[in-house]
Design an enzyme around this catalytic site. Structure first.
Site, PDB file in Angstrom:
ATOM      1  CE  LYS A 211      -3.447   2.414   2.721  1.00  0.00           C
ATOM      2  NZ  LYS A 211      -4.381   2.315   3.837  1.00  0.00           N
ATOM      3  CE  LYS A 264      -6.044   2.076  -0.191  1.00  0.00           C
ATOM      4  NZ  LYS A 264      -6.654   1.978   1.100  1.00  0.00           N
TER       5      LYS A 264
HETATM    6  C1  PBG Z   1      -6.579   3.521   5.437  1.00  0.00           C
HETATM    7  C2  PBG Z   1      -7.344   3.530   4.182  1.00  0.00           C
HETATM    8  C3  PBG Z   1      -7.095   4.344   3.084  1.00  0.00           C
HETATM    9  C4  PBG Z   1      -8.056   4.067   2.123  1.00  0.00           C
HETATM   10  C5  PBG Z   1      -8.843   3.058   2.646  1.00  0.00           C
HETATM   11  N1  PBG Z   1      -8.404   2.744   3.934  1.00  0.00           N
HETATM   12  C6  PBG Z   1      -5.993   5.207   2.750  1.00  0.00           C
HETATM   13  C7  PBG Z   1      -5.504   6.243   3.612  1.00  0.00           C
HETATM   14  O1  PBG Z   1      -6.275   7.177   3.957  1.00  0.00           O
HETATM   15  O2  PBG Z   1      -4.317   6.165   3.919  1.00  0.00           O
HETATM   16  C8  PBG Z   1      -8.171   4.751   0.815  1.00  0.00           C
HETATM   17  C9  PBG Z   1      -9.105   4.174  -0.147  1.00  0.00           C
HETATM   18  C10 PBG Z   1      -9.430   5.030  -1.309  1.00  0.00           C
HETATM   19  O3  PBG Z   1      -8.813   6.071  -1.562  1.00  0.00           O
HETATM   20  O4  PBG Z   1     -10.362   4.647  -2.016  1.00  0.00           O
HETATM   21  N2  PBG Z   1      -6.988   2.608   6.347  1.00  0.00           N
END
Ligand code: PBG
Length: 342
Positions: A211, A264
């Protein structure tokens, strides 16, 4: 002219389907669903057209809408009624995800995956409890002859204890699969141990294994109220410059027992998806994130591209790169298109 090789022969209408290398099915898709404990009505999310935060009482209805399109799996994100420094509402038995998962699994056939992270539950918005970093990166002790105050950082090992609790509380509420997204070292092992200890050895873990610290999360942070109140997440999420490091991260999660490996965001990281596909036997998932969704909507609104075609091409590209499943805000629309709206 000798043109023995004419690839165009296979691009004629009636044969294109036969030679198509990649297919996209509604059953490949997971739809994100936002459940909000602070509201009693459905609230549109401005930066993500077509998406809403729904109250717990509406979560079953919301999931039924998803199922009607042919999508069979949902990923639940929660907005708690209150936040604190530790994020304690994340593992409360009557927490927003726990309540929603209980109702959805009791009343629908949806496959329910839950996001396991602390950033929506902590008042500072980071993905774990904070600790003071007493030394600078060069080893000097803060406070003694140095001008700056100790800096705050996420306490990795304390976060693991919370993640174990959250995962178990989700499984107890009926979650079918657990998806840790916090990028803490050792998170998959901690959660696997917790689930097994409590008798949930059959609940799989889909780890957000690679991620990245990405600018494409902006709209989600509005949607889930999860923007960090200070600093950023570059000390735990990955540097967009790094590909070899992604393979190392993924290997660690695979060794700790991750069942599905996720990348991601998706589109800017197709190289990572295809390399994981080559190196590992695990199913590979990709998260087509909020910014990837919002930018297509914004361009389409201006009349600059065809939304349906661009969405379909994006998801097809993610599959072609090697993803087996895709978590995407386009899930419902694309599934409906694929099945001809039936
Ligand atoms: C963090 C989380 C994030 C997203 C989902 N869960 C990223 C973040 O804010 O670091 C982002 C998903 C998206 O942008 O669709 N738990």
């Amino acid at each position: 002219m000798d043109l023995t090789h004419r690839p165009r022969r296979l691009r004629q209408d009636r044969v294109r389907g036969l030679v198509s290398e990649t297919s996209l099915e509604p059953s490949d898709l997971i739809a994100p669903v936002f459940v909000d404990a602070t509201t009693d009505e459905r609230l549109p999310i401005e930066s993500m057209p077509g998406h809403e935060r729904v109250p717990v009482e509406e979560s079953v209805t919301r999931v039924e809408e998803v199922l009607e399109t042919g999508v069979e799996a949902v990923m639940l994100f929660g907005i708690p009624e209150s936040k604190d420094a530790e994020g304690t509402r994340a593992w409360a038995d009557d927490g927003v995800i726990q309540e929603a998962a209980r109702q959805i699994t009791a009343e629908t056939d949806a496959y329910v995956i839950t996001d396991v992270c602390l950033c929506e539950y902590t008042d500072h918005g980071h993905c774990g409890p904070l600790e003071e970093e007493l030394r600078g990166e060069d080893g000097h002790e803060h406070g003694e002859g140095c001008a700056h105050e100790p800096t705050l950082t996420v306490d990795n090992d304390a976060a693991l204890e919370s993640l174990d609790r959250i995962a178990v509380s989700h499984a107890e509420a009926g979650a079918d699969m657990i998806a840790p997204s916090g990028m803490m070292d050792g998170m998959v092992a901690a959660i696997r141990e917790g689930l097994d200890r409590e008798g949930f050895e059959r609940v799989p873990i889909m780890s957000y294994a690679a991620k990245y610290e990405s600018a494409f999360y902006g709209p989600f942070r509005d949607a889930a109220d999860g923007a960090p109140s200070f600093g950023d997440r570059r000390h735990y999420q990955m540097d967009p410059a790094n590909a070899r490091e992604a393979m190392r991260e993924v290997r660690l999660d695979a060794e700790q027992g991750a069942d599905v490996l996720m990348v991601k965001p998706a589109l800017p990281y197709l190289d990572i998806i295809s390399e994981i596909r080559r190196e590992f036997d695990h199913p590979v998932a990709a998260y087509n994130v909020s910014g990837e969704y919002a930018m297509l909507h914004a361009a389409a609104e201006k009349g600059w591209l065809d939304l349906e075609a661009a969405a379909l091409e994006s998801l097809l590209s993610i599959k072609r790169a090697g993803a087996d499943l895709i978590l995407t805000y386009f899930a419902e629309d694309v599934a409906e298109e694929l099945t001809g709206g039936q």
